[in-house]
Design a protein around this motif. Structure first.
Motif, PDB file in Angstrom:
ATOM      1  N   ALA A  80       6.132   2.128   2.352  1.00  0.00           N
ATOM      2  CA  ALA A  80       6.831   1.413   1.129  1.00  0.00           C
ATOM      3  C   ALA A  80       5.734   0.541   0.569  1.00  0.00           C
ATOM      4  CB  ALA A  80       8.218   0.799   1.288  1.00  0.00           C
ATOM      5  N   THR A 106       9.484  -1.329  -4.621  1.00  0.00           N
ATOM      6  CA  THR A 106      10.912  -0.864  -4.396  1.00  0.00           C
ATOM      7  C   THR A 106      11.710  -0.657  -5.781  1.00  0.00           C
ATOM      8  OG1 THR A 106      10.556  -2.974  -2.884  1.00  0.00           O
ATOM      9  CG2 THR A 106      12.902  -2.469  -3.585  1.00  0.00           C
ATOM     10  N   GLY A 124      12.440   1.402  -0.369  1.00  0.00           N
ATOM     11  CA  GLY A 124      11.222   1.583  -0.752  1.00  0.00           C
ATOM     12  C   GLY A 124      10.857   2.627  -1.444  1.00  0.00           C
ATOM     13  N   TYR A 125       9.433   2.674  -1.785  1.00  0.00           N
ATOM     14  CA  TYR A 125       8.939   3.910  -2.410  1.00  0.00           C
ATOM     15  C   TYR A 125       7.489   4.058  -1.891  1.00  0.00           C
ATOM     16  CZ  TYR A 125       8.464   7.797  -5.741  1.00  0.00           C
ATOM     17  OH  TYR A 125       8.047   8.944  -6.022  1.00  0.00           O
TER      18      TYR A 125
END
Length: 348
Positions: free
Chosen positions: A272, A275, A282-283
């Motif tokens: 992540a 966010t 998360g991204y």
């Protein structure tokens, strides 16, 4: 006086005692193996899943793979299991995989390569100097810092004469590498970068670098006014094709002994960096990161209920497709899809 070692080396042990220790070690190895194996989904698990799935009117299809084997697949309505479906913004996850293959093949240098090197002719002459700080990695993680082209800005963006230049002309609302700004324009810049770097279309690259090694069909999808294939939306893939993409990630970027994604790409994609302001998840590089039923889960999602989940600890890949037509059922529907996954996780 020297202290006697608490655990003398094997060479100091009697042959009888050494044999006993060896047998004990072998016993631990033999009996620990099955205990470490992942639990296999049962028919009862799938019955619970189907019972819930049948009540979700918008749902089109569900496919579940465990350990690389499809264990469950149902088409309730829609195109079916082997026919292309509009996966909407789940296209961002597929596009991220394509960028990974392009890095593995040397078409793009790395995630650290500046976007301005790849799209030199598209950079506005009066651009903010920070445009040169945007990297491929920032676009993958939706951290370009540019004003979003999604949400309320989407209509004007797709109505513009040049999507790439429009996205690059947006004002900075954060620094490159700052907060996650969900923007399909950022993904479209990646599609343009792939086209410029390779001299080929994004469709041709997708078919050659993903479709052929994975054994999946990738139909054409919409293009912008300049002919760049839409980056991050409206790709057409079947649920079974999406399972193959999920398996590629579950198996670390290789399938059938062939490396398709760079070494370490999956780990980097599932780290992540930003966010989501809507879910708190998360991204990473095209993947959301969350926890479902106590297990680490990674997923891509698209408008209307398109989803691809990978749960490595359970060796699971799950694909869900739904009616993509407006209006969107919103975040509550995503919660329903998460709930379908949790039914399987909680039943094991």
């Amino acid at each position: 006086m020297p202290t006697r070692p608490a655990n003398p080396p094997v060479s100091c042990l009697s042959p009888w005692r050494a044999a006993i220790m060896l047998l004990a070690a072998l016993a631990c190895y033999v009996f620990a193996g099955p205990a470490l194996a992942q639990p296999t989904l049962t028919q009862a698990d799938f019955d619970r899943l189907e019972s819930r799935a049948e009540t979700i009117e918008r749902l089109h299809a569900v496919v579940v793979s465990q350990g690389g084997e499809i264990r469950f697949e149902r088409a309730y309505r829609g195109p079916g299991l082997a026919s292309p479906a509009n996966i909407k913004s789940l296209s961002k996850t597929v596009l991220a995989a394509l960028v990974g293959t392009a890095i593995e093949r040397g078409i793009i240098d790395s995630t650290e390569q500046p976007l301005s090197e790849l799209l030199q002719s598209e950079i506005p002459g009066d651009a903010d100097p920070r445009i040169h700080d945007i990297t491929v990695g920032h676009l993958l993680s939706l951290q370009a810092g540019l004003e979003r082209t999604s949400g309320t800005n989407y209509g004007d963006w797709v109505a513009s004469a040049n999507w790439v230049r429009d996205a690059l002309s947006r004002p900075f609302v954060d620094e490159p590498g700052g907060r996650m700004l969900y923007s399909t324009g950022s993904s479209h810049l990646l599609s343009a970068a792939l086209t410029r770097a390779s001299g080929d279309t994004t469709l041709a690259l997708a078919r050659r670098l993903l479709g052929e090694p994975l054994g999946i069909t990738i139909p054409a999808w919409p293009r912008d006014p300049q002919g760049i294939y839409f980056g991050g939306n409206d790709m057409q893939l079947s649920p079974r094709a999406l399972i193959r993409i999920g398996e590629l990630y579950r198996q670390g970027g290789s399938l059938n002994g062939q490396r398709i994604l760079p070494e370490g790409w999956v780990e980097a994609s599932w780290t992540a960096r930003g966010t989501s302001p809507w879910t708190g998840d998360g991204y990473g590089y095209g993947w959301f990161v969350t926890t479902l039923a106590g297990e680490r889960a990674y997923y891509g999602r698209g408008f209307g209920g398109q989803a691809l989940y990978v749960i490595p600890a359970r060796e699971l890949v799950i694909v869900i497709t739904s009616d993509p037509s407006p209006p969107s059922p919103g975040g509550q529907f995503q919660g329903e899809l998460n709930g379908l996954v949790e039914i399987l996780l909680e039943g094991q």
